[in-house]
Design a protein around this motif. Structure first.
Motif, PDB file in Angstrom:
ATOM      1  N   PRO A 136    -119.239  72.591 -13.701  1.00  0.00           N
ATOM      2  CA  PRO A 136    -118.834  72.325 -12.328  1.00  0.00           C
ATOM      3  C   PRO A 136    -117.388  71.924 -12.200  1.00  0.00           C
ATOM      4  CG  PRO A 136    -120.112  70.491 -13.171  1.00  0.00           C
ATOM      5  CD  PRO A 136    -120.173  71.571 -14.205  1.00  0.00           C
ATOM      6  N   ARG A 137    -116.727  71.591 -13.299  1.00  0.00           N
ATOM      7  CA  ARG A 137    -115.317  71.199 -13.228  1.00  0.00           C
ATOM      8  C   ARG A 137    -114.685  71.437 -14.582  1.00  0.00           C
ATOM      9  NH1 ARG A 137    -118.536  67.037 -12.997  1.00  0.00           N
ATOM     10  NH2 ARG A 137    -118.333  66.826 -10.763  1.00  0.00           N
ATOM     11  N   SER A 138    -113.422  71.383 -14.681  1.00  0.00           N
ATOM     12  CA  SER A 138    -112.756  71.590 -15.973  1.00  0.00           C
ATOM     13  C   SER A 138    -113.219  70.539 -16.958  1.00  0.00           C
ATOM     14  CB  SER A 138    -111.228  71.482 -15.785  1.00  0.00           C
ATOM     15  OG  SER A 138    -110.587  71.569 -17.020  1.00  0.00           O
ATOM     16  N   ALA A 139    -113.545  70.950 -18.190  1.00  0.00           N
ATOM     17  CA  ALA A 139    -114.068  70.016 -19.186  1.00  0.00           C
ATOM     18  C   ALA A 139    -113.215  70.090 -20.436  1.00  0.00           C
ATOM     19  CB  ALA A 139    -115.534  70.370 -19.546  1.00  0.00           C
ATOM     20  N   SER A 140    -113.072  68.916 -21.098  1.00  0.00           N
ATOM     21  CA  SER A 140    -112.350  68.864 -22.369  1.00  0.00           C
ATOM     22  C   SER A 140    -112.997  67.820 -23.239  1.00  0.00           C
ATOM     23  CB  SER A 140    -110.867  68.518 -22.146  1.00  0.00           C
ATOM     24  OG  SER A 140    -110.756  67.242 -21.576  1.00  0.00           O
ATOM     25  N   LEU A 164    -117.565  56.952 -31.032  1.00  0.00           N
ATOM     26  CA  LEU A 164    -117.095  57.647 -29.829  1.00  0.00           C
ATOM     27  C   LEU A 164    -116.139  58.779 -30.171  1.00  0.00           C
ATOM     28  CD1 LEU A 164    -116.565  54.603 -27.433  1.00  0.00           C
ATOM     29  CD2 LEU A 164    -118.367  56.328 -27.300  1.00  0.00           C
ATOM     30  N   ASP A 165    -115.329  58.597 -31.195  1.00  0.00           N
ATOM     31  CA  ASP A 165    -114.438  59.681 -31.623  1.00  0.00           C
ATOM     32  C   ASP A 165    -115.241  60.930 -31.979  1.00  0.00           C
ATOM     33  OD1 ASP A 165    -112.169  58.140 -31.272  1.00  0.00           O
ATOM     34  OD2 ASP A 165    -111.976  57.613 -33.397  1.00  0.00           O
ATOM     35  N   VAL A 166    -116.286  60.742 -32.777  1.00  0.00           N
ATOM     36  CA  VAL A 166    -117.131  61.870 -33.170  1.00  0.00           C
ATOM     37  C   VAL A 166    -117.828  62.463 -31.952  1.00  0.00           C
ATOM     38  CG1 VAL A 166    -119.140  62.570 -34.539  1.00  0.00           C
ATOM     39  CG2 VAL A 166    -117.486  60.951 -35.485  1.00  0.00           C
ATOM     40  N   LEU A 167    -118.360  61.598 -31.089  1.00  0.00           N
ATOM     41  CA  LEU A 167    -119.127  62.062 -29.938  1.00  0.00           C
ATOM     42  C   LEU A 167    -118.265  62.892 -28.989  1.00  0.00           C
ATOM     43  CD1 LEU A 167    -121.864  62.011 -28.537  1.00  0.00           C
ATOM     44  CD2 LEU A 167    -121.147  59.920 -27.364  1.00  0.00           C
ATOM     45  N   GLN A 168    -117.035  62.462 -28.736  1.00  0.00           N
ATOM     46  CA  GLN A 168    -116.189  63.229 -27.834  1.00  0.00           C
ATOM     47  C   GLN A 168    -115.789  64.572 -28.428  1.00  0.00           C
ATOM     48  OE1 GLN A 168    -113.611  59.634 -26.497  1.00  0.00           O
ATOM     49  NE2 GLN A 168    -113.660  61.028 -24.749  1.00  0.00           N
ATOM     50  N   ASP A 169    -115.675  64.630 -29.742  1.00  0.00           N
ATOM     51  CA  ASP A 169    -115.448  65.926 -30.377  1.00  0.00           C
ATOM     52  C   ASP A 169    -116.658  66.841 -30.176  1.00  0.00           C
ATOM     53  OD1 ASP A 169    -112.902  65.313 -31.240  1.00  0.00           O
ATOM     54  OD2 ASP A 169    -113.533  64.665 -33.238  1.00  0.00           O
ATOM     55  N   VAL A 170    -117.858  66.272 -30.276  1.00  0.00           N
ATOM     56  CA  VAL A 170    -119.075  67.051 -30.036  1.00  0.00           C
ATOM     57  C   VAL A 170    -119.092  67.582 -28.606  1.00  0.00           C
ATOM     58  CG1 VAL A 170    -121.599  66.892 -29.816  1.00  0.00           C
ATOM     59  CG2 VAL A 170    -120.452  65.880 -31.797  1.00  0.00           C
TER      60      VAL A 170
END
Length: 387
Positions: free
Chosen positions: A380-384, A360-366
Motif C-alpha cells: 500500500p505504500r513504499s516499503a524499505s 531488531l537489526d536482523v528483523l528489519q533486514d528480514v
C-alpha cells in the motif's frame, strides 16, 4: 513502513506469557526506530467495554476473545469481528508479522495475508512442532503447512525449533528459515541486599515444573535459614498443587505467593532476587530468563531449555540435568563470589549477544528482503528495510 504484529492473546495478568511479550518488545523497539508497528490480538479478562487501545505505548487493535472451544484453552478462542475484518487489516500493512500457533486467530490472519499478497513473516516461538493430536493434524492440513511453505520468512529461536518445523512441513519445504533469538533491553543491574531471595516467575503449569522449585526449598533453608522464596505468575492449573507441596514440606513461612505481575512489577521482582529459577522442560527461549539476566540476576534452568547452552557457556547461571539438582544449583549461586561472577556474566550475555537492538537489526533486514521480493503493486505504500 507499517507492520502488524499479530499474536493470539493479551490479558491484564500477562497469562499468555512469552509470545505476547516478544511481540510487544519488538513492536515497541521498531517504533523507536520510526517504524509504524501495531499490535493485533484478542483480549480476555478485561471489563466489558474496556479493551485498551494501546499496550505499553504500542497502538493495539484488541478484539474481545470468544471461547468457542473451551476444552482447547487458548487454541479454542477467536473473534468473529477480527476474522471478518482480517483482509482489511492485512491490506493496511506493508508487512504482516504473525506470532504463529495452531489456533483460530493467527492461522486465519496469516492465511488472509497470503491471499492478499502481503509480505508475511512467521515467528513460531516453539509452539508449532510435530504432533499426533487430531486438532493439530486438521489445522496442519488446512493451513499450517501451506503457511510454513509460502511465507516470506519463518523465524526460529534455535536449530532444534527449525528441525521441528521441517518435520511438520517436510524436509526442504520450509520457507526461508531465519534464526532470530529473543532479545531484551538492558536494565540497571541490581544490588544485593537483605536475606537471600529466590524467585519463581512463570505460569503455574505442568511444563514449567513449579513443584520442582518448591521441592528445592528445604535444601536451601538448611544452609540459609533466613532465605525467602517468591512464587509469582498466573495459574494454569498447577498453583494449588505447588502450594500444597509447600505446606507438606513445612516451609510456608519462608514462601510468599504474589500472583500475576505486570511487566514493570516483574522487572522489580527480578531486581530484588538473588537467583531466578525456571525448572521448566522443553522451554524454547524464555523471555523471563532474558529479563532476569538483563538486571544481572543469575538463573537456574534445565538442560532442555533453549537458552541452556548460552547460560552454561557464559557462566550466567547453572544448568541442571535433574529436578532434584535445583537446590544444589541455587546454593552455589547464593555464594557471594559465585553470585557476583554469574551476575556480571548474565548482564554481559544480554549486552553482547541477546540485546533487543541486535534482534531488531536482523528483523528489519528480514522485512526489507520480504518487501523487496514482493511486487511493488502489492504494497500500500513504499516499503524499505529501515524506516
Amino acid at each position: 513502513m507499517k507492520v502488524l504484529h499479530v499474536v493470539t492473546l493479551h490479558t491484564p495478568t500477562n497469562a499468555f506469557g512469552g509470545p505476547t511479550r516478544v511481540a510487544l518488545n519488538l513492536a515497541r523497539g521498531l517504533r523507536g526506530r520510526g517504524v509504524d508497528a501495531e499490535l493485533v490480538t484478542l483480549g480476555d479478562g478485561f471489563p466489558e467495554g474496556a479493551l485498551p487501545d494501546e499496550v505499553e505505548g504500542v497502538p493495539a487493535r484488541i478484539f474481545r476473545a470468544r471461547h468457542v472451544l473451551p476444552r482447547f484453552e487458548v487454541s479454542g478462542i477467536t473473534s468473529p469481528s477480527l476474522l471478518a475484518g482480517a483482509r482489511r487489516l492485512v491490506r493496511s500493512a506493508d508487512v504482516v508479522h504473525v506470532h504463529l500457533m495452531r489456533d483460530l486467530i493467527t492461522l486465519p490472519v496469516a492465511v488472509a495475508a497470503l491471499q492478499c499478497g502481503r509480505p508475511l513473516v512467521l515467528q513460531t516461538h516453539g509452539m508449532v512442532d510435530p504432533s499426533d493430536k487430531p486438532l493439530a493434524k486438521v489445522l496442519d492440513a488446512l493451513a499450517t503447512k501451506r503457511l510454513l511453505r509460502r511465507a516470506d520468512a519463518v523465524l526460529h529461536l534455535t536449530e532444534w525449533e527449525r528441525t521441528d518445523l521441517e518435520a511438520v512441513v517436510g524436509e526442504g519445504n520450509l520457507a526461508r528459515p531465519v534464526r532470530l533469538p529473543n532479545g531484551t533491553a538492558l536494565h540497571q543491574p541490581r544490588v544485593r541486599s537483605g536475606p537471600p531471595t529466590v524467585l519463581y516467575l512463570a505460569r503455574f503449569q505442568t511444563r514449567k515444573r513449579p513443584k520442582a522449585f518448591a521441592e528445592a526449598i528445604p535444601e536451601v533453608l538448611r544452609h540459609y535459614p533466613d532465605a525467602r522464596f517468591v512464587l509469582a505468575g498466573p495459574d494454569s492449573g498447577e498453583l494449588a498443587g505447588t502450594l500444597e507441596t509447600v505446606r507438606t514440606l513445612g516451609v510456608e513461612k519462608s514462601v510468599r505467593h504474589v500472583g500475576p505481575l505486570s511487566h514493570a512489577e516483574a522487572l522489580e521482582a527480578f531486581r530484588a532476587a538473588d537467583v531466578y529459577v525456571l525448572p521448566s522442560v522443553d522451554e524454547p527461549f524464555a523471555m523471563s530468563l532474558l529479563e532476569s539476566m538483563s538486571v544481572g540476576t543469575p538463573v537456574v534452568v534445565r538442560e532442555s531449555n533453549g537458552l541452556a547452552p548460552d547460560i552454561e557457556r557464559s557462566g550466567a547461571g547453572r544448568v541442571v540435568r535433574r529436578p532434584e539438582d535445583v537446590g544444589k544449583a541455587v546454593l552455589e549461586l547464593l555464594d557471594d563470589g559465585a553470585n557476583q561472577a554469574a551476575s556480571q556474566a548474565a548482564w554481559r550475555l544480554i549486552r553482547d549477544e541477546l540485546s533487543l537492538d541486535a534482534v531488531l537489526d536482523v528483523l528489519q533486514d528480514v522485512y526489507g528482503t520480504a518487501t523487496r521480493e514482493r511486487s511493488p503493486a502489492s504494497s500500500p505504500r513504499s516499503a524499505s528495510g529501515r524506516s
